[in-house]
Motif scaffolding. Structure first.
Motif, PDB file in Angstrom:
ATOM      1  N   ASP A 109       0.845  -1.191   0.000  1.00  0.00           N
ATOM      2  CA  ASP A 109       0.000   0.000   0.000  1.00  0.00           C
ATOM      3  C   ASP A 109       0.881   1.242   0.000  1.00  0.00           C
ATOM      4  O   ASP A 109       2.055   1.197   0.394  1.00  0.00           O
ATOM      5  CB  ASP A 109      -0.928   0.020   1.213  1.00  0.00           C
ATOM      6  N   HIS A 158       0.355   5.722   0.571  1.00  0.00           N
ATOM      7  CA  HIS A 158      -0.491   6.905   0.766  1.00  0.00           C
ATOM      8  C   HIS A 158       0.364   8.163   0.688  1.00  0.00           C
ATOM      9  O   HIS A 158       1.553   8.150   1.034  1.00  0.00           O
ATOM     10  CB  HIS A 158      -1.203   6.859   2.125  1.00  0.00           C
ATOM     11  N   HIS A 183      -2.843  -1.283   6.262  1.00  0.00           N
ATOM     12  CA  HIS A 183      -3.498  -1.583   4.978  1.00  0.00           C
ATOM     13  C   HIS A 183      -2.725  -2.660   4.219  1.00  0.00           C
ATOM     14  O   HIS A 183      -3.331  -3.575   3.647  1.00  0.00           O
ATOM     15  CB  HIS A 183      -3.618  -0.324   4.119  1.00  0.00           C
TER      16      HIS A 183
END
Ligand code: MG
Length: 160
Positions: free
Chosen positions: A10, A12, A44
């Motif tokens: 993941d 971000h 995540h």
């Protein structure tokens, strides 16, 4: 007994005005991760690894970004939901290994707290949770501190 391995990834974006959560632990930092939930990139990646190992799809399927039910929710809650699904599918977690890809913050001071938090969430001893961090040597979007990424590998057992 049989085993199932799962991989999660993941990323971000780092932005001003958000709190930073990594592995369920709040880290004091001038920037936080942008996202629909608390954007805890480490949890995540771990959630996707768990879903992958159990062949239960991915995080986006279970928690659609536009779904108001999950807006602003802590990722610890998402992980608890995923662990329930994994348990119902007949699996238990054997171990997890996590890698954070970030130029900053330095993980050192928070490493034990994160390992303990993740282990508690998974119902494992901290000795069954690995946590590593690496910078990107200034290369690419992670190297420019535009975001933080994470990788996770988990092993599940069917307990049979
Ligand atoms: Mg995410």
């Amino acid at each position: 007994m049989s085993f199932r391995v799962g991989l999660g990834y993941d990323v971000h974006r780092l932005v001003v005005g958000r709190r930073l959560f990594l592995g369920g632990v709040e880290i004091p930092h001038p920037l936080g991760l942008e996202g629909h939930s608390d954007a805890d990139v480490l949890l995540h990646a771990l959630g996707d690894a768990l879903l992958g190992a159990a062949s239960l799809g991915d995080l986006g399927q279970h928690f659609p970004p536009g779904d108001p039910r999950w807006k602003g929710v802590r990722s610890t809650e998402l992980l608890e939901h995923i662990l329930e699904l994994v348990g119902k599918a007949g699996f238990r977690v054997v171990n997890a290994d996590l890698t954070l890809l970030a130029e900053e913050p330095r993980l050192g001071p928070y490493r034990d707290a994160i390992r303990e938090k993740v282990a508690a969430l998974l119902g494992l001893p901290p000795s069954s949770v690995g946590l590593k961090a690496t910078t990107q040597e200034g290369l690419g979007f992670l190297g420019r501190r535009e975001g933080i990424a994470a990788l996770a590998v988990v092993l599940l057992s069917d307990g049979g």
